[in-house]
Design a protein around this motif. Structure first.
Motif, PDB file in Angstrom:
ATOM      1  N   ALA A  25       0.722  -1.166   0.023  1.00 40.83           N
ATOM      2  CA  ALA A  25       0.010  -0.084  -0.095  1.00 40.83           C
ATOM      3  C   ALA A  25       0.857   1.321   0.100  1.00 40.83           C
ATOM      4  CB  ALA A  25      -0.985   0.121   1.222  1.00 40.83           C
ATOM      5  N   LEU A  26       1.995   1.214   0.467  1.00 43.62           N
ATOM      6  CA  LEU A  26       3.012   2.263   0.318  1.00 43.62           C
ATOM      7  C   LEU A  26       3.257   2.810  -0.817  1.00 43.62           C
ATOM      8  CD1 LEU A  26       4.799   4.301   2.257  1.00 43.62           C
ATOM      9  CD2 LEU A  26       6.596   2.470   1.839  1.00 43.62           C
ATOM     10  N   SER A  27       3.275   2.007  -1.867  1.00 44.57           N
ATOM     11  CA  SER A  27       3.595   2.155  -3.279  1.00 44.57           C
ATOM     12  C   SER A  27       2.609   2.137  -4.103  1.00 44.57           C
ATOM     13  CB  SER A  27       4.814   1.414  -3.873  1.00 44.57           C
ATOM     14  OG  SER A  27       4.164  -0.026  -4.056  1.00 44.57           O
ATOM     15  N   SER A  64      -1.078   4.021  -5.074  1.00 43.65           N
ATOM     16  CA  SER A  64      -2.555   4.738  -4.878  1.00 43.65           C
ATOM     17  C   SER A  64      -3.929   4.246  -4.569  1.00 43.65           C
ATOM     18  CB  SER A  64      -2.607   5.971  -5.893  1.00 43.65           C
ATOM     19  OG  SER A  64      -2.765   5.431  -7.195  1.00 43.65           O
ATOM     20  N   ASP A  65      -4.471   5.098  -4.194  1.00 44.53           N
ATOM     21  CA  ASP A  65      -5.935   4.337  -4.161  1.00 44.53           C
ATOM     22  C   ASP A  65      -6.519   3.975  -5.387  1.00 44.53           C
ATOM     23  OD1 ASP A  65      -8.023   3.859  -1.897  1.00 44.53           O
ATOM     24  OD2 ASP A  65      -9.371   5.182  -2.929  1.00 44.53           O
ATOM     25  N   GLU A  66      -6.174   4.708  -6.454  1.00 43.67           N
ATOM     26  CA  GLU A  66      -6.615   4.505  -7.734  1.00 43.67           C
ATOM     27  C   GLU A  66      -5.951   3.030  -8.286  1.00 43.67           C
ATOM     28  OE1 GLU A  66      -6.685   6.336 -12.200  1.00 43.67           O
ATOM     29  OE2 GLU A  66      -5.532   7.215 -10.805  1.00 43.67           O
ATOM     30  N   LEU A  67      -4.729   2.859  -8.011  1.00 49.02           N
ATOM     31  CA  LEU A  67      -4.197   1.765  -8.153  1.00 49.02           C
ATOM     32  C   LEU A  67      -4.735   0.721  -7.622  1.00 49.02           C
ATOM     33  CD1 LEU A  67      -2.234   0.328 -10.242  1.00 49.02           C
ATOM     34  CD2 LEU A  67      -0.247   0.874  -8.616  1.00 49.02           C
ATOM     35  N   LEU A  68      -4.752   0.679  -6.366  1.00 50.56           N
ATOM     36  CA  LEU A  68      -5.438  -0.431  -5.693  1.00 50.56           C
ATOM     37  C   LEU A  68      -6.934  -0.871  -6.224  1.00 50.56           C
ATOM     38  CD1 LEU A  68      -4.180   0.347  -2.219  1.00 50.56           C
ATOM     39  CD2 LEU A  68      -3.593  -1.468  -3.454  1.00 50.56           C
ATOM     40  N   ALA A  69      -7.608   0.450  -6.519  1.00 51.87           N
ATOM     41  CA  ALA A  69      -9.114   0.174  -6.932  1.00 51.87           C
ATOM     42  C   ALA A  69      -9.024  -0.963  -8.460  1.00 51.87           C
ATOM     43  CB  ALA A  69      -9.617   1.265  -7.543  1.00 51.87           C
ATOM     44  N   SER A  70      -7.985  -0.589  -9.033  1.00 49.44           N
ATOM     45  CA  SER A  70      -7.804  -1.569 -10.617  1.00 49.44           C
ATOM     46  C   SER A  70      -7.182  -2.746 -10.185  1.00 49.44           C
ATOM     47  CB  SER A  70      -6.544  -0.740 -11.162  1.00 49.44           C
ATOM     48  OG  SER A  70      -5.502  -0.961 -10.941  1.00 49.44           O
ATOM     49  N   CYS A  71      -6.511  -2.925  -9.002  1.00 53.43           N
ATOM     50  CA  CYS A  71      -6.539  -4.411  -8.754  1.00 53.43           C
ATOM     51  C   CYS A  71      -7.524  -5.106  -8.117  1.00 53.43           C
ATOM     52  CB  CYS A  71      -5.220  -4.153  -7.530  1.00 53.43           C
ATOM     53  SG  CYS A  71      -3.587  -3.547  -8.033  1.00 53.43           S
ATOM     54  N   GLY A  72      -8.325  -4.339  -7.565  1.00 48.47           N
ATOM     55  CA  GLY A  72      -9.330  -4.893  -7.072  1.00 48.47           C
ATOM     56  C   GLY A  72     -10.376  -5.376  -8.451  1.00 48.47           C
ATOM     57  N   GLU A  73     -10.454  -4.530  -9.351  1.00 50.11           N
ATOM     58  CA  GLU A  73     -11.354  -4.695 -10.497  1.00 50.11           C
ATOM     59  C   GLU A  73     -10.793  -6.073 -11.237  1.00 50.11           C
ATOM     60  OE1 GLU A  73     -12.906  -2.458 -14.710  1.00 50.11           O
ATOM     61  OE2 GLU A  73     -11.414  -1.606 -13.120  1.00 50.11           O
ATOM     62  N   LEU A  74      -9.377  -5.912 -11.144  1.00 48.35           N
ATOM     63  CA  LEU A  74      -8.594  -7.217 -11.993  1.00 48.35           C
ATOM     64  C   LEU A  74      -8.980  -8.524 -11.201  1.00 48.35           C
ATOM     65  CD1 LEU A  74      -6.816  -8.173 -14.405  1.00 48.35           C
ATOM     66  CD2 LEU A  74      -4.976  -7.581 -12.678  1.00 48.35           C
ATOM     67  N   HIS A  75      -8.777  -8.473  -9.914  1.00 50.31           N
ATOM     68  CA  HIS A  75      -9.074  -9.674  -9.083  1.00 50.31           C
ATOM     69  C   HIS A  75     -10.455 -10.192  -9.305  1.00 50.31           C
ATOM     70  CE1 HIS A  75      -8.687 -12.555  -5.838  1.00 50.31           C
ATOM     71  NE2 HIS A  75      -9.279 -11.654  -5.098  1.00 50.31           N
ATOM     72  N   ARG A  76     -11.664  -9.245  -9.265  1.00 50.42           N
ATOM     73  CA  ARG A  76     -12.749  -9.635  -9.536  1.00 50.42           C
ATOM     74  C   ARG A  76     -13.216 -10.522 -11.093  1.00 50.42           C
ATOM     75  NH1 ARG A  76     -13.589  -5.333  -6.290  1.00 50.42           N
ATOM     76  NH2 ARG A  76     -13.796  -3.981  -8.124  1.00 50.42           N
ATOM     77  N   ASP A  77     -12.416  -9.758 -11.933  1.00 54.50           N
ATOM     78  CA  ASP A  77     -12.579  -9.963 -13.339  1.00 54.50           C
ATOM     79  C   ASP A  77     -11.745 -11.333 -13.711  1.00 54.50           C
ATOM     80  OD1 ASP A  77     -14.145  -8.087 -13.524  1.00 54.50           O
ATOM     81  OD2 ASP A  77     -12.736  -6.732 -14.683  1.00 54.50           O
ATOM     82  N   VAL A  78     -10.623 -11.654 -13.139  1.00 59.02           N
ATOM     83  CA  VAL A  78     -10.090 -12.635 -13.413  1.00 59.02           C
ATOM     84  C   VAL A  78     -10.475 -14.081 -12.477  1.00 59.02           C
ATOM     85  CG1 VAL A  78      -7.808 -14.184 -13.552  1.00 59.02           C
ATOM     86  CG2 VAL A  78      -8.060 -11.735 -14.385  1.00 59.02           C
ATOM     87  N   VAL A  79     -11.501 -14.772 -12.785  1.00 57.45           N
ATOM     88  CA  VAL A  79     -12.264 -15.601 -12.000  1.00 57.45           C
ATOM     89  C   VAL A  79     -11.123 -16.378 -11.507  1.00 57.45           C
ATOM     90  CG1 VAL A  79     -13.890 -17.356 -11.747  1.00 57.45           C
ATOM     91  CG2 VAL A  79     -14.323 -15.278 -12.967  1.00 57.45           C
ATOM     92  N   GLY A  80     -11.074 -16.893 -10.045  1.00 59.79           N
ATOM     93  CA  GLY A  80     -10.130 -17.857  -9.605  1.00 59.79           C
ATOM     94  C   GLY A  80      -8.648 -17.487  -9.279  1.00 59.79           C
ATOM     95  N   SER A  81      -8.459 -16.161  -9.624  1.00 55.86           N
ATOM     96  CA  SER A  81      -7.246 -15.434  -9.163  1.00 55.86           C
ATOM     97  C   SER A  81      -7.025 -15.235  -7.830  1.00 55.86           C
ATOM     98  CB  SER A  81      -7.126 -14.070  -9.745  1.00 55.86           C
ATOM     99  OG  SER A  81      -8.185 -13.201  -9.184  1.00 55.86           O
ATOM    100  N   CYS A 140      -6.476  -0.205   3.652  1.00 57.75           N
ATOM    101  CA  CYS A 140      -6.347   0.084   2.318  1.00 57.75           C
ATOM    102  C   CYS A 140      -6.510  -0.945   0.974  1.00 57.75           C
ATOM    103  CB  CYS A 140      -4.534   0.300   2.211  1.00 57.75           C
ATOM    104  SG  CYS A 140      -4.158   1.735   3.280  1.00 57.75           S
ATOM    105  N   TYR A 141      -6.307  -2.204   1.399  1.00 57.90           N
ATOM    106  CA  TYR A 141      -6.846  -3.236   0.765  1.00 57.90           C
ATOM    107  C   TYR A 141      -8.341  -3.952   0.869  1.00 57.90           C
ATOM    108  CZ  TYR A 141      -1.708  -3.918   1.026  1.00 57.90           C
ATOM    109  OH  TYR A 141       0.052  -3.876   0.902  1.00 57.90           O
ATOM    110  N   ASP A 142      -8.721  -3.604   1.897  1.00 61.14           N
ATOM    111  CA  ASP A 142     -10.205  -3.840   2.099  1.00 61.14           C
ATOM    112  C   ASP A 142     -11.151  -3.438   1.419  1.00 61.14           C
ATOM    113  OD1 ASP A 142     -11.864  -5.880   3.386  1.00 61.14           O
ATOM    114  OD2 ASP A 142     -11.999  -5.168   5.412  1.00 61.14           O
ATOM    115  N   ARG A 143     -11.005  -2.207   1.569  1.00 57.77           N
ATOM    116  CA  ARG A 143     -12.069  -1.206   0.840  1.00 57.77           C
ATOM    117  C   ARG A 143     -12.050  -1.224  -0.742  1.00 57.77           C
ATOM    118  NH1 ARG A 143      -9.174   4.679   2.612  1.00 57.77           N
ATOM    119  NH2 ARG A 143      -7.487   4.582   0.940  1.00 57.77           N
ATOM    120  N   HIS A 144     -11.241  -2.169  -1.258  1.00 58.88           N
ATOM    121  CA  HIS A 144     -11.119  -2.494  -2.685  1.00 58.88           C
ATOM    122  C   HIS A 144     -11.607  -3.984  -2.808  1.00 58.88           C
ATOM    123  CE1 HIS A 144     -10.078   1.545  -3.571  1.00 58.88           C
ATOM    124  NE2 HIS A 144      -8.778   1.490  -2.855  1.00 58.88           N
TER     125      HIS A 144
END
Length: 475
Positions: A199-201, A203-220, A248-252
């Motif tokens: 989370a140090l490196s 931004s909130d925007e980048l972590l949001a995109s990580c959350g989106e990718l995690h949801r879109d890649v089923v089983g990731s 920082c992670y949980d909200r995404h």
């Protein structure tokens, strides 16, 4: 079909929850197409399957393949840079090396070194921090597939407080991650992990995109760092405005059953409660925590909250690839914690290095012990005659004592062979001749107790007595 005869030790039931070490002095494992189809006493299985090819592992001990829950692919060449805390070590050692991985020819060489080092240490499954560069992640997956390694990995992303060449954007990180997942997720033994550096490196925007990718890649899978160093923790809270790091992670949507967080040395009770509720796992990396001075891991608090803890070597802040060494360091640091430490046995260490890692990675139905129905991922600890480990095993006070000696003393030189999915993986210390089917002989069985041990003098006396008695009988 292949029938393996060996002394087998594993932990099918969690010793932190009342399970015990399972020890079979003369076990038979019948393996077909990489899966253990039957497990029983060797004599029983041999009588049922006289046609099976026999591989007799006539000394040493057979253990499940080791599962590493946290290790960094680009850092194999910076192991042993001591004397620095986390953030200084990243700036001076890890990140410059990770920037070099942008050169694809260099990345391919390092990927080969990395995968060979893992398998040579007996690691058959790993959750791997990949690279900040997509072609290098491709190289890692290719190298892992070539060795047959079970690997879960992905593109590492960050957009602040790193070297500029390691920065990415939310859109680019999503697109590159999605393409890597398309090529590798669920292909062979490879799976994709969404991997923000920490989370140090990010931004909130980048972590949001990580959350989106995690949801879109089923089983990731999802993996990142958490609460490793006090300066890091304080900076994350200041930048994010959250009350704790995990938020920082949980909200995404990044805290769940398929999440593995490395370190978590400085966790709050609130964070531990949330990790347990989400069934997320923690990768404990004891040599790294000690080398960087990050702190002593509160295993007692994780267990009290019901958080699953596996082991990671955390190369290159960690001091090597051996999970046996990580197990020993776990034991030592818990001893140093005094009243707050968890009294660990060899069974606990084996469980953390095998079954707990398999559970953290969602592979417990396939690997983690050597029961019928599991894949044949295994390592054969076979120390050379006359070594301290061989002497210790030979004079051990039962199987758990012998296993403790394995954790205390074993190195890569003591690995006789490594199997992944039933296929032998060649490692540095392996002599191919040891794997040829041989006539059935006596296995070296751990003594049941100290009373069964004999001094050299007693042994010679008994030998002379047996010789005389046998001679009389033969006449």
């Amino acid at each position: 079909m292949t029938l393996y005869r060996a002394q087998v030790v594993d932990t099918p039931d969690d010793p932190f929850r009342g399970g015990a070490l399972r020890c079979d002095g003369d076990a038979g494992l019948l393996v077909e197409d990489g899966r253990i189809v039957e497990r029983d006493a060797f004599a029983t299985l041999r009588s049922r399957h006289p046609e099976a090819q026999l591989v007799e592992l006539s000394d040493g001990v057979l253990l499940p393949g080791l599962v590493d829950a946290h290790v960094h692919f680009p850092q194999v060449r910076v192991i042993g840079a001591l004397g620095m805390p986390l953030l200084e070590w990243l700036e001076r050692c890890a990140l410059p090396e990770e920037a070099r991985i942008a050169e694809i020819d260099y990345a391919r060489v390092v990927a080969g070194e990395f995968v060979s080092a893992l398998t040579s240490a007996g690691t058959t499954t790993a959750l791997v921090f990949g690279s900040h560069f997509a072609p290098a992640v491709d190289a890692l997956f290719q190298a892992a597939a070539g060795h047959g390694l079970r690997i879960t990995s992905g593109l590492v992303v960050g957009d602040r407080m790193l070297r500029p060449e390691l920065h990415t954007s939310a859109e680019r990180s999503y697109d590159e991650g999605r393409e890597l997942a398309r090529r590798w997720h669920g292909v062979g033994r490879s799976r994709y992990a969404v991997t923000p550096r920490f989370a140090l490196s990010c931004s909130d925007e980048l972590l949001a995109s990580c959350g989106e990718l995690h949801r879109d890649v089923v089983g990731s899978w999802f993996t990142s760092h958490l609460n490793e160093n006090l300066d890091e923790v304080a900076t994350v809270r200041r930048l994010s405005g959250t009350t704790n790091y995990l938020d920082c992670y949980d909200r995404h949507g990044l805290v769940g059953r398929q999440s593995v967080f490395a370190h978590n040395v400085h966790s709050t009770d609130t964070e531990l409660t949330r990790l347990a509720e989400a069934q997320a796992s923690v990768a404990h990396c004891p040599t790294s925590n000690a080398a960087l001075g990050s702190g002593m891991f509160p295993l007692n608090r994780h267990l009290a909250h019901g958080v699953l803890v596996a082991l990671g070597c955390d190369v290159g802040a960690g001091t090597g690839f051996s999970l046996l060494k990580e197990g020993l360091q776990t034991y030592l640091l818990q001893r140093l914690r005094g009243a707050d430490g968890v009294p660990l046995t060899a069974a606990h260490l084996l469980h953390m290095a095998t079954a707990a890692g398999a559970q953290a990675l969602g592979l417990r139905d396939q690997i983690g012990d050597l029961s019928a129905g599991r894949r044949f991922d295994a390592i054969w600890i076979r120390p050379r005659p006359g070594t301290v480990l061989e002497i210790g095993i030979r004079h051990s006070n039962g199987p758990e004592d012998a296993l403790a000696k394995v954790f205390a003393l074993a190195t890569a030189d003591d690995l006789g062979q490594v199997w992944i999915d039933g296929a032998p993986v060649r490692a540095k210390a392996i002599d191919a001749r040891t794997l040829r089917p041989r006539p059935v002989g006596n296995l070296t069985i751990f003594a049941a107790n100290k009373a069964a041990q004999r001094t050299d003098s007693d042994e010679r006396t008994r030998h002379r007595s047996r010789a005389g008695t046998d001679g009389g009988m033969s006449r």
